[in-house]
Enzyme design. Structure first.
Site, PDB file in Angstrom:
ATOM      1  N   GLY A 129      -2.805   3.575  -2.209  1.00  0.00           N
ATOM      2  CA  GLY A 129      -2.272   3.904  -0.886  1.00  0.00           C
ATOM      3  C   GLY A 129      -1.925   2.667  -0.085  1.00  0.00           C
ATOM      4  O   GLY A 129      -2.651   2.298   0.836  1.00  0.00           O
ATOM      5  N   SER A 131       1.934   1.653   0.402  1.00  0.00           N
ATOM      6  CA  SER A 131       3.227   1.801   1.079  1.00  0.00           C
ATOM      7  C   SER A 131       3.157   2.864   2.175  1.00  0.00           C
ATOM      8  O   SER A 131       2.438   3.859   2.049  1.00  0.00           O
ATOM      9  CB  SER A 131       4.297   2.221   0.070  1.00  0.00           C
ATOM     10  N   GLU A 255      -1.496  -5.828 -10.908  1.00  0.00           N
ATOM     11  CA  GLU A 255      -0.353  -4.921 -10.989  1.00  0.00           C
ATOM     12  C   GLU A 255       0.898  -5.651 -11.500  1.00  0.00           C
ATOM     13  O   GLU A 255       1.666  -5.120 -12.284  1.00  0.00           O
ATOM     14  CB  GLU A 255      -0.095  -4.346  -9.594  1.00  0.00           C
ATOM     15  N   ASN A 383      11.682  -6.866  -6.947  1.00  0.00           N
ATOM     16  CA  ASN A 383      11.931  -8.155  -7.580  1.00  0.00           C
ATOM     17  C   ASN A 383      12.514  -9.180  -6.612  1.00  0.00           C
ATOM     18  O   ASN A 383      12.350 -10.386  -6.810  1.00  0.00           O
ATOM     19  CB  ASN A 383      12.829  -7.972  -8.810  1.00  0.00           C
ATOM     20  N   GLU A 384      13.170  -8.694  -5.540  1.00  0.00           N
ATOM     21  CA  GLU A 384      13.638  -9.654  -4.525  1.00  0.00           C
ATOM     22  C   GLU A 384      12.415 -10.351  -3.905  1.00  0.00           C
ATOM     23  O   GLU A 384      12.390 -11.562  -3.717  1.00  0.00           O
ATOM     24  CB  GLU A 384      14.434  -8.939  -3.419  1.00  0.00           C
TER      25      GLU A 384
END
Ligand SMILES: Cc1cc2nc3c(=O)[nH]c(=O)nc-3n(C[C@H](O)[C@H](O)[C@H](O)COP(=O)(O)OP(=O)(O)OC[C@H]3O[C@@H](n4cnc5c(N)ncnc54)[C@H](O)[C@@H]3O)c2cc1C
Length: 400
Positions: A129, A131, A255, A383-384
């Site tokens: 939990g 985002s 992660e 990825n940015e």
């Protein structure tokens, strides 16, 4: 300079043989439907329990928590064998691969003793939990808060989390909440462990673009979580109050780095891609396809070799830290390229439905894999954002 020994010891080879024999004898056939559907999830849970009973659920954990005390090298071997036989996706992954390493690092003895065996056994299922509707990449901008309740000895939660993978099927959530209302950004956050079946929590499942129903939004309206590790069954605080960001970064390392996406997943997919290429007679009319297949295979091997040096460092006690962002960029983009190559090979057939031996409809694995690969550059931090981290924290470049 690090020297990497590429040979396996006889003990490691014996471990591989044992894992291979067990997996080959037990992997379900035909494969289960997606674990992100209600029906598929229930089947996957049965599989998780089977893994646990034979002590394969968390091989690197101590035996008292249901593991085998295996080394990191043996864990890598197990992962290779796991994906090689096409074993089911791990629906316990958010607990075993993301939260557990953080509990080992920051949890009290009481928390470790309570949560870890239940996690390995598939009794407690954990959702991540982090985002929120207005805080994804900018996680430090989160608005969910935990308000002090001195009388009850804990925290009352308010706010909303979203995109929680398999949240609708889980009974616990680990999340970040602002505990200091005066604080800003990365300060004043606390990492809380929250049961999802308590008063003041509402879980609302919703579908993904690929049709699976594996996401959930979670709403908090005064749900109570006790202090520290007072009563783990009712949740609590992991690490120190106010230091949630530091604790969360440990989860993030798992992660983005090794534990969520070990190389075995990609070397196995690349081997299947080469097999598909051969079955299709080499797709000779388009030499670009052959290049794409070879590149995907080389990239998967490269990731596996890079991982060996990573693990060598970890065994020596060095944490990969921000370098795990490099892994994340590499494996997620490799996964997209690999699945794109499979669709090019299959041509229009890629979109056809597939049928099993008994006439039952089965998932078109390449298409499903391609659809899911597209989310790789987004989840675990886009990825940015990973490129920003690599630029600033690995390469030491200025922010502007
Ligand atoms: C399959 C899947 C599973 C997920 N599971 C979970 C889960 O279990 N738990 C959970 O908490 N979350 C989960 N997420 C959510 C995921 O972590 C977020 O989607 C992700 O962090 C991006 O946040 P956002 O969607 O709000 O996009 P935004 O943050 O709004 O970003 C939108 C775009 O802007 C770009 N951008 C934003 N800021 C910058 C910047 N500073 N520099 C350059 N570019 C920038 C991003 O890269 C992106 O392209 C999951 C997502 C997916 C796709």
């Amino acid at each position: 300079m690090q020297i990497v020994d590429l040979t396996w010891s006889s003990e490691e080879q014996a471990f591989r043989d044992e894992a291979r024999t067990w997996l080959e004898a037990n992997v379900p056939n035909p494969a289960y439907p997606s674990g992100d559907t209600k029906e598929g999830f229930a089947l996957h849970l049965e599989w998780e329990k089977k893994l646990f009973e034979s002590r394969w659920a968390a091989v690197s954990w101590p035996t008292e928590y249901g593991g085998r005390g295996a080394s990191l090298w043996e864990w890598l071997i197990f992962e290779e064998e796991y994906y090689r036989v096409g074993a089911p996706q791990r629906v316990t992954q958010n607990g075993i691969f993301l939260l557990a390493p953080t509990i080992f690092e920051f949890g009290t003895q009481k928390q470790q003793d309570y949560y870890l065996p239940r996690m390995a056994a598939g009794i407690d299922l954990w959702a991540q939990g982090w985002s929120e509707p207005n805080a994804g990449s900018d996680l430090a901008g989160l608005a969910s808060k935990a308000v002090r309740d001195d009388e009850a000895g804990g925290w009352r939660l308010y706010g909303q989390k979203t995109w929680t993978t398999r949240g609708a099927f889980c009974n616990y959530l680990f999340g970040l909440f602002r505990t200091d209302p005066e604080s800003e950004r990365h300060k004043g956050l606390t990492y809380l462990l929250v049961p999802l079946d308590i008063e003041g929590v509402t879980v609302r499942g919703f579908g993904r673009l690929d049709g699976d129903e594996g996401f959930a939004e979670v709403f908090f309206d005064g749900a109570f979580v006790p202090d520290g590790d007072l009563d783990p069954v009712n949740g609590g605080v992991l690490g120190e109050v106010g230091n949630g960001w530091g604790v969360a970064m440990a989860t993030t390392g798992s992660e983005r780095g090794l534990t969520l996406r070990s190389p075995g997943r990609f070397t196995a997919a690349a081997a299947r891609l080469v097999q598909l290429y051969r079955e299709r007679g080499g797709a000779s009319e388009d030499p670009g396809i052959r290049d794409a297949v070879i590149s995907a295979w080389i990239d998967a091997e490269a990731y596996a070799l890079y991982t060996l040096s990573d693990v060598t460092g970890m065994v020596d006690g060095n944490s990969p830290g921000a370098r795990s962002s490099l892994n994340k960029i590499f494996w997620s983009e490799l996964d997209v390229r690999l699945h794109e190559a499979s669709l090019r090979l299959l041509g229009g057939e890629a979109e056809l439905e597939e049928w099993g031996p008994a006439g039952e409809q089965v998932e078109n694995q390449w298409l499903k894999g391609y659809q899911f690969s597209l989310s790789g550059p987004i989840y675990a931090g886009t990825n940015e954002i990973q490129r920003n981290i690599v630029a600033e924290r690995v390469l030491g470049l200025p922010r502007k």
